[in-house]
Design an enzyme around this catalytic site. Sequence first.
Site, PDB file in Angstrom:
ATOM      1  CD  GLU A 104      -2.791  -1.313   0.097  1.00  0.00           C
ATOM      2  OE1 GLU A 104      -3.069  -0.446  -0.564  1.00  0.00           O
ATOM      3  OE2 GLU A 104      -3.048  -2.555  -0.106  1.00  0.00           O
ATOM      4  CE  LYS A 163      -8.977  -0.847  -8.398  1.00  0.00           C
ATOM      5  NZ  LYS A 163      -9.238  -1.475  -7.286  1.00  0.00           N
ATOM      6  CG  HIS A 213      23.166   2.551 -12.984  1.00  0.00           C
ATOM      7  ND1 HIS A 213      24.672   2.519 -12.663  1.00  0.00           N
ATOM      8  CD2 HIS A 213      23.210   3.389 -13.746  1.00  0.00           C
ATOM      9  CE1 HIS A 213      24.976   3.329 -13.304  1.00  0.00           C
ATOM     10  NE2 HIS A 213      24.268   4.111 -13.873  1.00  0.00           N
TER      11      HIS A 213
END
Length: 170
Positions: free
Chosen positions: A2, A135, A31
């Site tokens: 979360e 969503k 890196h």
Amino acid sequence: MESLGKEKDRDGQITNQGIAVYGNKGSTDQHAYVQQLRERIPNFFATFIEVLEDRLTPSIEVEPEVTSGDYLSGFVQGTRQALYEKQRDSITVTIPQVNPRTVGALIALYERAVGYYASLVNINAYNQPGVEAGKKAATALLDLQRRVLQVLRNEGQPLKLALNRFTQSV
């Protein structure tokens, strides 16, 4: 994991509080990420997860007496040292091998750490307005796709493209 990056606290006050959990693996991914951690503001805490068993079959030597697992172990230690030199805090969690039990235990550990931290800074770690907005946008796009496909099906034949000055001579 979360995200703990929140605009508001549990009382509805603007807080812009929290942290986000990021992960990467191996020397290639680390890196640029470690470069940022080392040279920018020290507002993070790094956790390294070291796996003792590098493979189930015998390790291949990439140099005399040096395996790929040795290289990975060296990269972990070297990266920790590079962060330490710049006063960046970190810890290492060492597990014997990657398997369902150890991965599950790590997930449980970090889920609890996230919940505990969130309670300390008065935010709800499980309220995800950004995820919810994504969503809803995806649902709207999929609905539009369905409607366009239905129009095309109802047409019964391929739609003719309007000709413009560039395609008229073709």
